[in-house]
Scaffold this motif. Structure first.
Motif, PDB file in Angstrom:
ATOM      1  N   GLY A  12     -10.512 -15.790  54.948  1.00 48.95           N
ATOM      2  CA  GLY A  12     -11.304 -15.272  53.833  1.00 48.95           C
ATOM      3  C   GLY A  12     -12.727 -15.805  53.902  1.00 48.95           C
ATOM      4  N   TRP A  77      -5.989 -20.025  50.131  1.00 47.67           N
ATOM      5  CA  TRP A  77      -6.105 -20.500  48.749  1.00 47.67           C
ATOM      6  C   TRP A  77      -5.262 -21.766  48.614  1.00 47.67           C
ATOM      7  N   CYS A  84       0.859 -24.774  55.037  1.00 42.70           N
ATOM      8  CA  CYS A  84       0.185 -24.427  56.306  1.00 42.70           C
ATOM      9  C   CYS A  84      -0.204 -25.695  57.062  1.00 42.70           C
ATOM     10  N   PRO A 100      -9.644 -28.171  47.481  1.00 43.86           N
ATOM     11  CA  PRO A 100      -8.986 -29.451  47.270  1.00 43.86           C
ATOM     12  C   PRO A 100      -7.831 -29.575  48.275  1.00 43.86           C
TER      13      PRO A 100
HETATM   14  N1  LIG Z   1     -16.046 -26.386  51.042  1.00 41.62           N
HETATM   15  C1  LIG Z   1     -16.526 -25.481  50.217  1.00 41.62           C
HETATM   16  O1  LIG Z   1     -17.658 -25.561  49.753  1.00 41.62           O
HETATM   17  C2  LIG Z   1     -15.655 -24.316  49.834  1.00 41.62           C
HETATM   18  C3  LIG Z   1     -16.238 -23.123  49.386  1.00 41.62           C
HETATM   19  C4  LIG Z   1     -15.395 -22.046  49.077  1.00 41.62           C
HETATM   20  C5  LIG Z   1     -14.013 -22.190  49.177  1.00 41.62           C
HETATM   21  N2  LIG Z   1     -13.480 -23.381  49.595  1.00 41.62           N
HETATM   22  C6  LIG Z   1     -12.015 -23.553  49.690  1.00 41.62           C
HETATM   23  O2  LIG Z   1     -11.546 -22.739  50.780  1.00 41.62           O
HETATM   24  C7  LIG Z   1     -10.279 -22.190  50.454  1.00 41.62           C
HETATM   25  C8  LIG Z   1     -10.363 -20.668  50.574  1.00 41.62           C
HETATM   26  O3  LIG Z   1     -11.335 -20.169  49.684  1.00 41.62           O
HETATM   27  P1  LIG Z   1     -12.029 -18.747  49.945  1.00 41.62           P
HETATM   28  O4  LIG Z   1     -13.170 -18.661  49.004  1.00 41.62           O
HETATM   29  O5  LIG Z   1     -12.276 -18.570  51.387  1.00 41.62           O
HETATM   30  O6  LIG Z   1     -10.864 -17.766  49.440  1.00 41.62           O
HETATM   31  P2  LIG Z   1     -10.555 -16.289  49.950  1.00 41.62           P
HETATM   32  O7  LIG Z   1      -9.705 -15.677  48.915  1.00 41.62           O
HETATM   33  O8  LIG Z   1     -11.811 -15.615  50.354  1.00 41.62           O
HETATM   34  O9  LIG Z   1      -9.690 -16.519  51.285  1.00 41.62           O
HETATM   35  C9  LIG Z   1      -8.413 -17.088  51.280  1.00 41.62           C
HETATM   36  C10 LIG Z   1      -7.588 -16.371  52.340  1.00 41.62           C
HETATM   37  O10 LIG Z   1      -6.346 -17.068  52.549  1.00 41.62           O
HETATM   38  C11 LIG Z   1      -5.374 -16.097  52.850  1.00 41.62           C
HETATM   39  N3  LIG Z   1      -4.043 -16.701  52.685  1.00 41.62           N
HETATM   40  C12 LIG Z   1      -3.430 -17.093  51.533  1.00 41.62           C
HETATM   41  N4  LIG Z   1      -2.229 -17.655  51.803  1.00 41.62           N
HETATM   42  C13 LIG Z   1      -2.094 -17.625  53.150  1.00 41.62           C
HETATM   43  C14 LIG Z   1      -1.070 -18.072  54.031  1.00 41.62           C
HETATM   44  N5  LIG Z   1       0.057 -18.649  53.582  1.00 41.62           N
HETATM   45  N6  LIG Z   1      -1.236 -17.888  55.357  1.00 41.62           N
HETATM   46  C15 LIG Z   1      -2.361 -17.281  55.836  1.00 41.62           C
HETATM   47  N7  LIG Z   1      -3.379 -16.842  55.045  1.00 41.62           N
HETATM   48  C16 LIG Z   1      -3.238 -17.023  53.716  1.00 41.62           C
HETATM   49  C17 LIG Z   1      -5.682 -14.970  51.888  1.00 41.62           C
HETATM   50  O11 LIG Z   1      -5.089 -13.740  52.278  1.00 41.62           O
HETATM   51  C18 LIG Z   1      -7.210 -14.942  51.966  1.00 41.62           C
HETATM   52  O12 LIG Z   1      -7.683 -14.035  52.966  1.00 41.62           O
HETATM   53  C19 LIG Z   1      -9.935 -22.689  49.055  1.00 41.62           C
HETATM   54  O13 LIG Z   1      -9.111 -23.820  49.156  1.00 41.62           O
HETATM   55  C20 LIG Z   1     -11.285 -23.070  48.460  1.00 41.62           C
HETATM   56  O14 LIG Z   1     -11.186 -24.115  47.505  1.00 41.62           O
HETATM   57  C21 LIG Z   1     -14.271 -24.413  49.949  1.00 41.62           C
END
Ligand SMILES: NC(=O)c1ccc[n+]([C@@H]2O[C@H](COP(=O)([O-])OP(=O)(O)OC[C@H]3O[C@@H](n4cnc5c(N)ncnc54)[C@H](O)[C@@H]3O)[C@@H](O)[C@H]2O)c1
Length: 356
Positions: A12, A77, A84, A100
Motif C-alpha cells: 500500500g 495495516w 506477517c 506501530p
Molecule cells: N513510518 C511512517 O511514517 C508511516 C506512514 C504511513 C503508514 N505507516 C504504517 O505503515 C503501515 C501501512 O500503512 P499504509 O498507509 O501503507 O496503509 P495502506 O492501506 O495503504 O496499505 C496497507 C496494505 O496492506 C495490505 N495487507 C493487509 N493485510 C495484509 C496481509 N495479511 N498480507 C499482505 N498484505 C496485507 C492491504 O491490502 C494494503 O494494500 C501501517 O502500519 C502504518 O501505521 C507508517
C-alpha cells in the motif's frame, strides 16, 4: 557480494518508501511482493518491475515458494504486523516492520521472541529516529548542551485528518491518533532521552468529533487501499503523561480531529542547562552571560522528508550486513507498545497505570 533479496508484504501507501529505498540501495535487489489485494500487488509489480511470478496474495506461499528471500518489509495495516513478521522470522528472514510494532505489547513480545529464537534482525519503522532534526538534537545531547533533560512536550494534532478506512477501524488499527501519530513523537522523545523505560502512565482519550468527512477544508489524509466504508470506532484525541525510570516525564497529545486553529506537530525539550524545540526549525534556549538567548542554526534543521526513509532502509540493510548498529531495534517497539497499552488502559479506568 550477492545483493540481498528483499520482499515487501503489504504493498500500500508506505511500501513505496521501502521499495524506493531498496531500489536505491546498492546492496539490495527488490525481489518479491505480497498483498492480499490482487489488483494492488499486480499494479505495484508492474510499476516497479517485479516479475509477476514473484507476486503473491498469501505471505506463507511467498515464503515457501521463494526460500532465497533474505529480508522482508512488513507494511500491512497494524493488525497483520505480528502474523506477517513472525511468519517471515520463522522462515529465516530479517524483518523491518512498520510502526506501530503491533496491536499491543503482548503481540510485540511474541515478535521479539521470534526474532531472538531465529537469530534474525527485527527493526521497527520509527522513521523519525533517522531525521535530520533528531541528529542535531542528539549531537547536542551527547555534547551536554542540555544538561539533564527532565521534561518534554510533544504534539501531533490534526484539525480534520482522520485518514478513514482501516485507520478508523479499531479491529485493524488497534486505535486512533495515539497509535498512529503519537507513536512517532513518543518514540522520538524516548530516543532523545536515551531510551529510558516507562514506569507509569496517565492517559485520557476522547471520541467526540469522529472523522467529520462532511467538514470541508480539512487535509485529505486518505488511506490508500481501504476498500471499505469509512468506519470510525477509534479515539479522535488522546493525551497522556508518561513517566520514565530516569525521572524524566513526557506530556503528549495526538489528534485526528480537533477544534484547533491549525494542524500542529512539535516537540519541546527541557533540560537543566538548555531547552529546545524542533518545529519548524530546531532552536535552543539557554543563558549567556546572565542573559537569555535563543540559538538558531545557520543550516536547515527542519525535518526533511527528502531521503528520510532512505536513511531508515540503509540503516536496516547495513544492520543486516553487520556494517551498522540498528537504530530502531524491536526492544524499543515493545517498550512503545507497553506505553500505548497503558495510555488506553488508563483512559479506560480513569487511573494511572504502573508498569514494571
Ligand atoms: N513510518 C511512517 O511514517 C508511516 C506512514 C504511513 C503508514 N505507516 C504504517 O505503515 C503501515 C501501512 O500503512 P499504509 O498507509 O501503507 O496503509 P495502506 O492501506 O495503504 O496499505 C496497507 C496494505 O496492506 C495490505 N495487507 C493487509 N493485510 C495484509 C496481509 N495479511 N498480507 C499482505 N498484505 C496485507 C492491504 O491490502 C494494503 O494494500 C501501517 O502500519 C502504518 O501505521 C507508517
Amino acid at each position: 557480494m550477492a545483493k540481498l533479496k528483499m520482499a515487501v508484504i503489504g504493498t500500500g501507501g508506505i511500501s513505496n518508501e521501502h521499495i524506493r529505498g531498496y531500489i536505491n540501495n546498492p546492496d539490495t535487489e527488490l525481489y518479491a511482493f505480497c498483498d492480499i489485494n490482487p489488483e494492488r500487488v499486480k499494479a505495484m509489480a508492474e510499476q516497479y518491475g517485479v516479475p509477476l511470478e514473484r507476486t503473491f496474495t498469501d505471505k506463507d506461499e511467498m515464503l515457501k515458494a521463494l526460500p532465497e528471500i533474505d529480508a522482508v518489509s512488513v507494511c500491512t495495516w497494524n493488525s497483520a504486523h505480528a502474523e506477517c513478521t513472525i511468519a517471515a522470522l520463522n522462515a529465516g528472514k530479517h524483518v523491518i516492520c512498520e510502526k506501530p510494532m503491533a496491536m499491543n505489547a503482548e503481540e510485540a513480545k511474541q515478535m521479539l521472541e521470534a526474532a531472538k529464537r531465529n537469530n534474525k534482525l527485527l527493526m521497527i519503522g520509527f522513521v523519525r529516529r533517522h531525521g535530520n532534526d533528531c541528529e542535531v538534537i542528539r549531537e547536542n545531547v551527547d555534547a551536554g548542551t542540555f544538561g539533564e533533560l527532565y521534561y518534554a512536550k510533544a504534539t501531533y494534532l490534526r484539525r480534520n485528518g482522520n485518514p478513514g478506512g482501516w485507520f478508523g477501524d479499531k479491529s485493524r488499527s488497534g486505535g486512533g491518533p495515539l497509535i498512529d501519530l503519537g507513536v512517532h513523537v513518543i518514540d522520538l522523545v524516548r530516543f532523545i532521552f536515551g531510551n529510558p523505560k516507562p514506569v507509569s502512565v496517565y492517559g485520557v482519550t476522547f471520541q467526540k468529533l469522529f472523522n467529520r468527512p462532511n467538514v470541508y477544508g480539512g487535509k485529505a489524509w486518505k488511506a490508500a487501499s481501504t476498500g471499505v466504508e469509512d468506519i470510525c470506532d477509534v479515539e479522535d484525541l488522546a493525551s497522556a503523561l508518561i513517566r520514565f525510570d530516569n525521572g524524566a516525564v513526557l506530556s503528549v497529545e495526538a489528534a485526528f480531529s480537533l477544534n484547533i486553529k491549525k494542524d500542529e506537530g512539535n516537540i519541546e525539550l527541557f533540560g537543566t542547562k538548555a531547552g529546545a524545540k524542533l518545529d519548524p526549525n530546531v532552536e535552543i534556549f539557554t543563558e549567556l552571560n546572565n542573559r537569555m538567548v535563543n540559538i538558531g542554526f545557520a543550516q536547515e534543521t527542519a525535518l526533511s522528508f527528502d531521503g528520510l526513509f532512505q536513511k531508515e532502509i540503509d540503516n536496516y540493510v547495513d544492520a543486516i550486513l553487520g556494517k551498522a548498529e540498528c537504530l530502531a531495534p524491536a526492544e524499543d517497539g515493545v517498550e512503545m507498545m507497553k506505553i500505548l497499552d497503558a495510555v488506553y488502559e488508563s483512559a479506560r479506568t480513569g487511573h494511572e497505570v504502573v508498569l514494571n
